[in-house]
Design a protein around this motif. Sequence first.
Motif, PDB file in Angstrom:
ATOM      1  N   THR A 151       0.854  -1.198   0.000  1.00  0.00           N
ATOM      2  CA  THR A 151       0.000   0.000   0.000  1.00  0.00           C
ATOM      3  C   THR A 151       0.888   1.247   0.000  1.00  0.00           C
ATOM      4  N   ARG A 152       0.272   2.387  -0.225  1.00  0.00           N
ATOM      5  CA  ARG A 152       1.021   3.651  -0.144  1.00  0.00           C
ATOM      6  C   ARG A 152       1.635   3.801   1.241  1.00  0.00           C
ATOM      7  N   ASN A 153       0.891   3.435   2.281  1.00  0.00           N
ATOM      8  CA  ASN A 153       1.415   3.556   3.639  1.00  0.00           C
ATOM      9  C   ASN A 153       2.598   2.624   3.880  1.00  0.00           C
ATOM     10  N   ASP A 154       2.566   1.435   3.304  1.00  0.00           N
ATOM     11  CA  ASP A 154       3.716   0.526   3.401  1.00  0.00           C
ATOM     12  C   ASP A 154       4.943   1.165   2.752  1.00  0.00           C
ATOM     13  N   LEU A 155       4.729   1.756   1.584  1.00  0.00           N
ATOM     14  CA  LEU A 155       5.837   2.390   0.859  1.00  0.00           C
ATOM     15  C   LEU A 155       6.372   3.594   1.629  1.00  0.00           C
ATOM     16  N   ILE A 156       5.472   4.370   2.214  1.00  0.00           N
ATOM     17  CA  ILE A 156       5.882   5.526   3.013  1.00  0.00           C
ATOM     18  C   ILE A 156       6.745   5.084   4.190  1.00  0.00           C
ATOM     19  N   ASP A 157       6.359   3.999   4.842  1.00  0.00           N
ATOM     20  CA  ASP A 157       7.156   3.476   5.959  1.00  0.00           C
ATOM     21  C   ASP A 157       8.564   3.100   5.502  1.00  0.00           C
ATOM     22  N   LEU A 158       8.663   2.449   4.361  1.00  0.00           N
ATOM     23  CA  LEU A 158       9.976   2.069   3.834  1.00  0.00           C
ATOM     24  C   LEU A 158      10.807   3.298   3.469  1.00  0.00           C
ATOM     25  N   ILE A 159      10.171   4.269   2.839  1.00  0.00           N
ATOM     26  CA  ILE A 159      10.866   5.510   2.477  1.00  0.00           C
ATOM     27  C   ILE A 159      11.345   6.221   3.730  1.00  0.00           C
ATOM     28  N   ASN A 160      10.495   6.260   4.726  1.00  0.00           N
ATOM     29  CA  ASN A 160      10.799   6.952   5.982  1.00  0.00           C
ATOM     30  C   ASN A 160      12.063   6.401   6.644  1.00  0.00           C
ATOM     31  N   THR A 161      12.247   5.091   6.560  1.00  0.00           N
ATOM     32  CA  THR A 161      13.416   4.478   7.201  1.00  0.00           C
ATOM     33  C   THR A 161      14.641   4.444   6.286  1.00  0.00           C
ATOM     34  N   SER A 162      14.452   4.704   4.995  1.00  0.00           N
ATOM     35  CA  SER A 162      15.543   4.563   4.026  1.00  0.00           C
ATOM     36  C   SER A 162      16.150   5.887   3.576  1.00  0.00           C
ATOM     37  N   TYR A 163      15.443   6.970   3.770  1.00  0.00           N
ATOM     38  CA  TYR A 163      15.878   8.277   3.285  1.00  0.00           C
ATOM     39  C   TYR A 163      16.065   9.242   4.439  1.00  0.00           C
ATOM     40  N   THR A 164      17.109  10.052   4.343  1.00  0.00           N
ATOM     41  CA  THR A 164      17.243  11.168   5.282  1.00  0.00           C
ATOM     42  C   THR A 164      16.257  12.247   4.848  1.00  0.00           C
ATOM     43  N   SER A 165      16.035  13.198   5.696  1.00  0.00           N
ATOM     44  CA  SER A 165      15.146  14.316   5.378  1.00  0.00           C
ATOM     45  C   SER A 165      15.622  15.048   4.129  1.00  0.00           C
ATOM     46  N   TYR A 166      16.912  15.288   4.061  1.00  0.00           N
ATOM     47  CA  TYR A 166      17.494  15.986   2.911  1.00  0.00           C
ATOM     48  C   TYR A 166      17.330  15.164   1.631  1.00  0.00           C
ATOM     49  N   GLU A 167      17.678  13.875   1.702  1.00  0.00           N
ATOM     50  CA  GLU A 167      17.557  13.006   0.528  1.00  0.00           C
ATOM     51  C   GLU A 167      16.115  12.930   0.036  1.00  0.00           C
ATOM     52  N   LEU A 168      15.199  12.837   0.974  1.00  0.00           N
ATOM     53  CA  LEU A 168      13.804  12.716   0.580  1.00  0.00           C
ATOM     54  C   LEU A 168      13.313  13.976  -0.119  1.00  0.00           C
ATOM     55  N   ASP A 169      13.622  15.135   0.447  1.00  0.00           N
ATOM     56  CA  ASP A 169      13.184  16.377  -0.200  1.00  0.00           C
ATOM     57  C   ASP A 169      13.783  16.487  -1.599  1.00  0.00           C
ATOM     58  N   GLN A 170      15.063  16.133  -1.742  1.00  0.00           N
ATOM     59  CA  GLN A 170      15.706  16.150  -3.059  1.00  0.00           C
ATOM     60  C   GLN A 170      14.984  15.203  -4.026  1.00  0.00           C
ATOM     61  N   SER A 171      14.639  14.038  -3.541  1.00  0.00           N
ATOM     62  CA  SER A 171      13.975  13.034  -4.377  1.00  0.00           C
ATOM     63  C   SER A 171      12.559  13.457  -4.738  1.00  0.00           C
ATOM     64  N   ILE A 172      11.853  14.069  -3.796  1.00  0.00           N
ATOM     65  CA  ILE A 172      10.513  14.581  -4.090  1.00  0.00           C
ATOM     66  C   ILE A 172      10.604  15.673  -5.149  1.00  0.00           C
ATOM     67  N   CYS A 173      11.574  16.567  -4.995  1.00  0.00           N
ATOM     68  CA  CYS A 173      11.761  17.632  -5.991  1.00  0.00           C
ATOM     69  C   CYS A 173      12.006  17.043  -7.376  1.00  0.00           C
ATOM     70  N   LEU A 174      12.870  16.049  -7.442  1.00  0.00           N
ATOM     71  CA  LEU A 174      13.163  15.410  -8.725  1.00  0.00           C
ATOM     72  C   LEU A 174      11.916  14.734  -9.302  1.00  0.00           C
ATOM     73  N   SER A 175      11.157  14.068  -8.463  1.00  0.00           N
ATOM     74  CA  SER A 175       9.903  13.425  -8.926  1.00  0.00           C
ATOM     75  C   SER A 175       8.931  14.468  -9.464  1.00  0.00           C
ATOM     76  N   LEU A 176       8.797  15.585  -8.758  1.00  0.00           N
ATOM     77  CA  LEU A 176       7.874  16.634  -9.213  1.00  0.00           C
ATOM     78  C   LEU A 176       8.363  17.293 -10.487  1.00  0.00           C
ATOM     79  N   LEU A 177       9.678  17.433 -10.637  1.00  0.00           N
ATOM     80  CA  LEU A 177      10.231  17.987 -11.877  1.00  0.00           C
ATOM     81  C   LEU A 177       9.913  17.097 -13.070  1.00  0.00           C
ATOM     82  N   ASN A 178       9.925  15.787 -12.829  1.00  0.00           N
ATOM     83  CA  ASN A 178       9.703  14.819 -13.919  1.00  0.00           C
ATOM     84  C   ASN A 178       8.234  14.443 -14.097  1.00  0.00           C
ATOM     85  N   ARG A 179       7.392  14.894 -13.187  1.00  0.00           N
ATOM     86  CA  ARG A 179       5.974  14.516 -13.235  1.00  0.00           C
ATOM     87  C   ARG A 179       5.312  15.127 -14.467  1.00  0.00           C
TER      88      ARG A 179
END
Length: 182
Positions: A151-179
């Motif tokens: 589920t989305r919540n399962d994926l969020i949990d995995l992302i939460n434990t795998s990414y630092t705050s900085y890495e996640l924001d960078q990755s979200i920015c990249l996803s939004l740029l490519n969306r």
Amino acid sequence: MNDAEIRLALINWLKQKKIPPQKILNEITISDGLARPDLIAIYSYSHCYEIKGDNDQIQRIVKQFIHYQSSFKKNTLVTTQKHLKKALKLLPDFWGIIVAIIENETIKFKYVRKSSHNPFYRKDVASKILWKTEMQQLLENKDISFRSNSTRNDLIDLINTSYTSYELDQSICLSLLNRKVS
């Protein structure tokens, strides 16, 4: 001045700044549909701009800002002189405030205060900006396995434990740029 007038002028103003955003997105749903910021500017970080024109109720920002500051590295309210005094009382000091004024029949913007580091950024809430396929891509980028029926919540949990705050924001920015949005 209303929201639509300010929005158009703000987009043009942001695009002409010394360091313009790479992309500006209008009213992207966040926090599982609980909020929708007026503009998201993508720099090397995410920056939310919420607009409150003369006809808007400034008090609404109190319900909105919890979602915004959980989701974006920086946040700025763009408002009019009518709401400025109240905005200064309602918003935390790390929020930027820009006042829109009319000079020679043109909307101009003046910083009241610039945004600074947001201490309330939350990876679990910020992740909700992403589509499920974008979440899966983030996990694949780090070679993190997940079930196809996660589920989305399962994926969020995995992302939460795998990414630092900085890495996640960078990755979200990249996803939004490519969306691709229509």
